[in-house]
Design an enzyme around this catalytic site. Structure first.
Site, PDB file in Angstrom:
ATOM      1  N   GLU A 139     -34.182 -15.561 -39.376  1.00 27.51           N
ATOM      2  CA  GLU A 139     -32.932 -15.737 -40.123  1.00 27.51           C
ATOM      3  C   GLU A 139     -33.176 -15.648 -41.634  1.00 27.51           C
ATOM      4  O   GLU A 139     -32.338 -15.160 -42.372  1.00 27.51           O
ATOM      5  CB  GLU A 139     -32.300 -17.085 -39.751  1.00 27.51           C
ATOM      6  CG  GLU A 139     -31.005 -17.435 -40.466  1.00 27.51           C
ATOM      7  CD  GLU A 139     -29.831 -16.530 -40.091  1.00 27.51           C
ATOM      8  OE1 GLU A 139     -29.985 -15.660 -39.209  1.00 27.51           O
ATOM      9  OE2 GLU A 139     -28.757 -16.685 -40.684  1.00 27.51           O
ATOM     10  N   THR A 176     -17.152  -4.951 -42.627  1.00 22.87           N
ATOM     11  CA  THR A 176     -18.404  -5.710 -42.538  1.00 22.87           C
ATOM     12  C   THR A 176     -18.722  -6.139 -41.104  1.00 22.87           C
ATOM     13  O   THR A 176     -19.801  -6.629 -40.823  1.00 22.87           O
ATOM     14  CB  THR A 176     -18.380  -6.931 -43.497  1.00 22.87           C
ATOM     15  OG1 THR A 176     -19.713  -7.423 -43.620  1.00 22.87           O
ATOM     16  CG2 THR A 176     -17.456  -8.027 -42.983  1.00 22.87           C
TER      17      THR A 176
HETATM   18  C1  DMJ Z   1     -20.950 -10.503 -38.993  1.00 27.64           C
HETATM   19  O1  DMJ Z   1     -19.864 -11.252 -38.586  1.00 27.64           O
HETATM   20  C2  DMJ Z   1     -20.637  -9.742 -40.249  1.00 27.64           C
HETATM   21  O2  DMJ Z   1     -21.568  -8.726 -40.434  1.00 27.64           O
HETATM   22  C3  DMJ Z   1     -20.647 -10.609 -41.475  1.00 27.64           C
HETATM   23  O3  DMJ Z   1     -20.444  -9.881 -42.658  1.00 27.64           O
HETATM   24  C4  DMJ Z   1     -21.975 -11.320 -41.568  1.00 27.64           C
HETATM   25  N1  DMJ Z   1     -22.298 -12.035 -40.360  1.00 27.64           N
HETATM   26  C5  DMJ Z   1     -22.152 -11.398 -39.078  1.00 27.64           C
HETATM   27  C6  DMJ Z   1     -23.380 -10.702 -38.555  1.00 27.64           C
HETATM   28  O4  DMJ Z   1     -24.584 -11.239 -38.852  1.00 27.64           O
END
Ligand code: DMJ
Length: 635
Positions: free
Chosen positions: A501, A612
């Site tokens: 992580e 994202t």
């Molecule tokens: C996802 O929900 C999206 O990529 C977000 O921007 C960051 N966290 C998670 C994946 O790790």
């Protein structure tokens, strides 16, 4: 000093005179009124306030927020919700018995929807979904209908042959990823249908509290992946669920950010890929429910919103001084612009442009954007800067807003490149072993740590390389490659070949986690996401090799009998599974892997930006849209 005892007044209250008792009671009632009144002035996140003030405000969302909430969520103990298979029945036998519905083929849908004559046959919606707010926000002339957008794409979305690579070996890899998706999906369907995620070890569903009572996060997050992979029976099941069971009338408290990137993003993509009106009407209905979050003195939304009619919103209890999170309020732009385009209602764009304006104007320490901002005063709350959790996708959305606007959004462009300059000056570091990484910045002091989440930045810097100043283009591409290399190192330096992580570059560490609490991997996509972009940009075969290493590691350490699970320690090969198949594994990790092994003409980057959560959204070619609207009178 000596106190003389007054006649008739004892030391105890019992002995007080009537007038004194009256004064005392008056004082007491004043105090109670003052305390209760003060509740109204407490930050909205204070639990006490929520207990006292309203019934709908009494179910706090307990997860964290922004890009970090999924991590916090996964650390909680699983709650067994039932739905285990019948005795003696393994998940694989149950899977084989899953009933199959007749499917509608993607080819059929594509034929119906794609180019030339077939496109003419597509009937435009007769009635549009009415927007939530007043007529002055309507921008009819610019409305971006499905037909209009298809005509304004440069290339067919699914490519010549759905992106099938000509090289048989690469095709085998792609098929493997498709099999992983089907396996993950089938198990979700079997054990957790309609819940938000699958718990693959205990074989049941997980609901959690990020989505305010909304269900089916894995379904919404999977729609486009299933469609792109040509898993049409599965896609049709998912679509049917949206039609019959996606209930948006929830009254719970949701993360604005998570609902936006997963539900709004997932439904928008599904609409743009398939042209199904169902997805459009659902996403417009949901979009309206998010608007009250912006009712703050500055227009900067709070992190938590009640999806019911109250529309009340709060800041996260853990965010200092009732602040909002940069990665949350800065990750709305792409989806909200599309909500305006589809609804003909400019209010969504106005909301996110207001955020942009404020961020553009506000003074930035060393040109950097701290992670916390007060939605009341519009000032930074503290000076912690990160390209990982709490900051990450804000930067991503700047460059993607520019690209999605067909390179017309000059403010986004300027803000992105000056932020990148500040990041390079203040955060980008070279380790003793020669690895380039992004440190975190705490009011001028560097923390030599890079989160897994920050590994998306290889891809981000890569896709922005071409539009920077001429003399910096190669430099940006090199920087993108170096960051991606470092993130790959964080994978290769672990026993499982999966990355932790967070990894560090101090006390002798080089791209490894030094704390027990940082050793977990929850099926995150960011490293693979950067491989995919770097492959498309350079065609250096190492990115496909690295992607294949990740496939093998996922198969070996995360695949369990009934799905895929995160693991608690990437440095030990005797896996301890966290019992959670995150919905972003379906929407992002597997989609990026599939695209990595596909030809570039599947969702070409000239036409699409990925939000994202890896949901593809089409570029908005304003002049083309306007021409089409003028020529056809259509919207
Ligand atoms: C996802 O929900 C999206 O990529 C977000 O921007 C960051 N966290 C998670 C994946 O790790």
């Amino acid at each position: 000093m000596v106190f003389r005892k007054l006649p008739g007044v004892s030391a105890s209250g019992m002995g007080l005179r009537l007038s004194q008792k009256f004064v005392f009671l008056l004082f007491l009632s004043g105090l109670v009124t003052l305390c209760f009144g003060a509740l109204f002035f407490l930050p909205d996140s204070v639990r006490l306030k929520r207990i006292f003030l309203s019934k709908t405000e009494t179910q706090p969302v307990t997860v964290g927020s922004g890009s970090e909430n999924d991590a916090r969520e996964h650390l909680k103990r699983p709650k067994d919700l039932g739905m285990t298979p019948a005795k003696g029945e393994t998940s694989s036998t149950k899977l084989k018995n899953l009933s199959r519905k007749p499917s509608v083929s993607r080819e059929g849908a594509e034929e119906r929807l794609a180019g030339g004559k077939a496109q003419e046959d597509l009937t435009l919606p007769k009635t549009r979904t009415e927007p939530a707010t007043s007529a002055e926000h309507r921008v009819d002339a610019d409305t971006f209908s499905y037909n209009t957008f298809r005509r304004c794409l440069l290339k067919a979305p699914m490519g010549r042959e759905n992106g099938k690579p000509s090289d048989p070996k690469t095709n085998e890899m792609r098929e493997k990823v498709k099999e992983m998706m089907k396996f993950a999906w089938d198990n979700y369907k079997l054990y957790a249908w309609g819940k938000n995620e699958l718990r693959p070890v205990t074989k049941n569903g997980h609901i959690g509290n990020m989505f305010g009572g909304l269900r089916g996060a894995s379904i919404i997050d999977s729609l486009d992946t299933l469609y792109i992979m040509g898993l049409m029976e599965e896609y049709n099941d998912a679509k049917e669920w949206v039609k019959t069971s996606l209930d948006l009338n929830s009254n719970g408290e949701a993360s604005l950010f998570e609902v936006n990137i997963r539900y709004v993003g997932g439904l928008l993509s599904a609409y743009y890929l398939t042209g199904e009106e169902l997805f459009k009407s659902k996403v417009l209905e949901l979009g309206e429910k998010l608007l009250p979050a912006f009712n703050t003195p500055t227009g900067i939304p709070r992190g938590v919103i009640n999806l019911g009619s109250s529309g009340t919103s709060w800041s996260w209890g853990w965010a200092s001084a009732g602040s909002s999170i940069l990665a949350e309020f800065g990750t709305l732009h792409l989806e909200f612009v599309h909500l305006s385009e589809l609804s003909g209602n400019s209010i969504y764009t106005e909301k996110v442009m207001n955020i942009r304006k404020l961020l553009n104007k506000i003074e930035k320490p060393h040109g950097l954007y701290p992670n916390f901002l007060s939605p009341v005063s519009g000032n930074w709350v503290q000076h912690h800067v990160s390209i990982g959790g709490l900051g990450d996708s804000f930067y991503e959305y700047l460059i993607k807003s520019y690209l999605m606007s067909d390179k017309t959004d000059e403010d986004a462009k300027r803000m992105y490149y000056s932020a990148l300059d500040a990041i390079e000056t203040n955060l980008v570091q070279k380790s003793q072993g020669g690895l380039t990484y992004m440190a975190e910045w705490r009011g001028g002091v560097l923390d030599h740590k890079m989160g897994h989440l920050a590994c998306f930045s290889g891809g981000m810097i890569g896709i922005g390389a071409d539009d920077g100043p001429q003399e910096k283009r190669q430099h940006y591409l090199d920087l993108a490659a170096e960051i991606t290399h470092t993130c790959h190192e964080s994978y290769t330096r672990s026993g499982t070949k999966l990355g932790p992580e967070a990894f560090r570059f101090d006390s002798g560490a080089e791209a490894t986690a030094t704390r027990l609490s940082d050793r977990y991997y929850i099926l995150r996509p960011e490293v693979i996401e950067s491989y995919m972009y770097m492959w498309r940009l350079t065609h250096d075969p190492k990115y496909r090799e690295w992607g294949w290493e990740a496939v093998q590691a996922l198969e070996q350490h995360c695949r369990v009998e009934s799905g895929f699970s995160g693991i608690r320690d990437v440095y030990t090969t005797t896996a301890s599974h966290d019992n959670m198949q995150q919905s972003f594994f379906l929407s992002e990790t597997l989609k990026y892997l599939y695209l990595l092994f596909s030809d570039d003409d599947l969702l070409p980057l000239e036409d699409w930006v990925f939000n994202t959560e890896a949901h593809p959204l089409p570029m908005i070619r304003r002049s083309c849209v306007q021409n089409h609207v003028t020529q056809t009178g259509a919207q």
